[in-house]
Scaffold this active site. Structure first.
Site, short mmCIF file in Angstrom:
data_model
loop_
_atom_site.label_atom_id
_atom_site.label_comp_id
_atom_site.label_asym_id
_atom_site.label_seq_id
_atom_site.Cartn_x
_atom_site.Cartn_y
_atom_site.Cartn_z
N GLN A 134 13.58 -6.68 12.59
CA GLN A 134 14.15 -6.43 11.27
C GLN A 134 15.43 -7.23 11.08
O GLN A 134 16.37 -7.09 11.86
CB GLN A 134 14.46 -4.93 11.10
N SER A 137 20.70 -5.29 8.80
CA SER A 137 22.15 -5.18 8.71
C SER A 137 22.81 -6.55 8.73
O SER A 137 22.24 -7.54 9.20
CB SER A 137 22.69 -4.36 9.89
N GLU A 252 11.68 4.18 10.08
CA GLU A 252 12.62 3.90 11.15
C GLU A 252 13.18 5.19 11.75
O GLU A 252 13.46 5.25 12.96
CB GLU A 252 13.77 3.03 10.62
#
Length: 418
Positions: A134, A137, A252
């Protein structure tokens, strides 16, 4: 993504179990029968890609995933049977990439991507040819995910991405990254977001490993410099990526994962790591150490049951997706207590060991890593905010950056700090 709603009969499950029992010993090694390479190494990943391919060829990959994309199209009950029967065998293990690929990224794609996209990628995942991380962030946008600054600009049939990502689990061993980017800066920050798929060997993408406090380097940081992505690799609608984000966060945090909606009635054996630590520390005869082990064991069981209940209610649609935060908070608290317990029952051996001890330092590493769940996937503070606002219906905290165009936020921020 949806699983079959009709529960299988006992006869169906028994037949599935019988076929699986015949298949497993003919195709997979029993655990402990062969030496395993170092985990999270390229060699380990390569070996387990081959195991994943054998599972796929046997018809047991993606048990609950749609058959149109290479899955078996069966139920969570079938997945639980596979998990039970496969426990004694070496099944595919890609470390954190197993979680991001099979637990978060692909389930989110199944819910939002086009059929053409899914036909291209999902069978490759099931064959072990694609592992996903992923790109989520950013250095300046962690818990405030809507504040991401990575930009995607349209260029004909392609998109050009520029920006930076961080805390991407095992991106150095992944094949693709699921990347959130900003496609419109003239709307508020929760709008104008879009998801894209980026191959980790794309020109302009640099993946750098981050050394953690434990000495491991499972997390990575990425720089994205004019990376070209075809529109065919877009996941979901343009500028509607916040809805995709919420789906990903539910997966998640463990809710909605197929096969994860039940926990055994029996708590099972005592935690092996704590028992081993107490044995090395000479604390197995100590009443305090035994009480600590029992407390952790009970909490582990309670957390599993809580997560299972949340998964059931989420699958049935009887609760808000925000309820998944309860499970995330429980895991974070339990993991932190387990880390302290390892040090307590391990005694002197938990903080000092010789180089000759092959398992030396396990307690210390467990303690250092025990705070990770309180940060990864959203901090505890953000989880509590989510519960307060989305589950309990409490008023939101005042915010000055949610109703203005994103491009103005940085300008206003300079004024707010004066």
């Amino acid at each position: 993504m949806s699983s079959p709603t009709t529960e299988p009969s006992r006869v169906e499950l028994d037949e599935f179990r019988a076929a699986l029992r015949a298949w497993l010993p003919q195709n997979l090694d029993r655990r402990g029968s062969t030496a395993q390479p170092q985990k999270h190494s390229p060699e380990h990943i390569s070996e387990h890609r081959a195991i994943q391919r054998r599972v796929f060829d046997g018809g047991y990959a993606g048990i609950t995933w749609p058959s149109a994309y290479g899955g078996a199209g069966l139920t969570p009950a079938h997945q639980r049977v596979f998990d039970e029967e496969g426990a004694g065998f070496v099944t595919p293990d890609f470390g954190l990439l197993s979680i991001t690929t099979f637990g978060s990224c692909v389930p989110t794609m199944l819910a939002h991507a086009t059929p053409e996209y899914l036909r291209r990628h999902v069978p490759r995942v099931l064959r072990g040819e694609e592992l996903w991380c992923q790109f989520f962030s950013e250095p300046a946008a962690g818990s405030d995910l809507a504040g991401i600054r990575t930009r995607a600009r349209r260029q004909g049939e392609d998109w050009v991405l520029d920006g930076a990502k961080i805390w991407s689990s095992m991106a150095h061993l992944a094949d693709w990254g699921m990347c959130l980017a900003r496609t419109d800066v003239e709307v508020p920050k929760h709008q104008g977001l879009t998801w894209f798929a980026i191959p980790t060997d794309a020109e302009g993408l640099t993946v750098s490993r981050i050394r953690q406090i434990t000495g491991e380097s499972e997390f990575c940081e990425e720089t994205i410099d004019a990376v070209v992505v075809p529109d065919s690799e877009r996941i979901g609608e343009i500028d509607r990526g916040w809805g995709v984000t919420n789906t990903l966060l539910v997966f998640e945090r463990g809710a909605g994962r197929p096969g994860g909606d039940e926990a055994p009635d029996d708590p099972g054996p005592l935690p092996a790591d704590l028992v081993s630590a107490a044995r090395r520390g000479g604390g197995l005869a100590d009443a305090t150490a035994l009480s600590t082990i029992a407390s952790v064991h009970a909490e582990d069981y309670a957390v599993r049951q809580l997560k299972a209940r949340i998964a059931v209610m989420t699958r049935l649609g009887t609760v808000s997706p925000g309820v998944a935060s309860y499970g995330k908070l429980a895991v974070a608290a339990a993991t932190a207590r387990r880390g302290r317990a390892l040090m307590e029952v391990g005694g002197l051996g938990a903080v000092a060991w010789t180089r000759a001890e092959s398992d030396g330092g396990q307690e210390a590493e467990g303690f250092l890593a025990s705070k990770a769940p309180s940060i990864a996937g959203g901090t505890e503070q953000m989880q509590r905010n989510g519960v307060a606002e989305r589950v309990l219906g409490l008023p939101r905290e005042p915010a000055v950056d949610t109703d203005i165009p994103f491009r103005l936020i940085a300008e206003r921020a300079r004024e707010w700090t004066r």
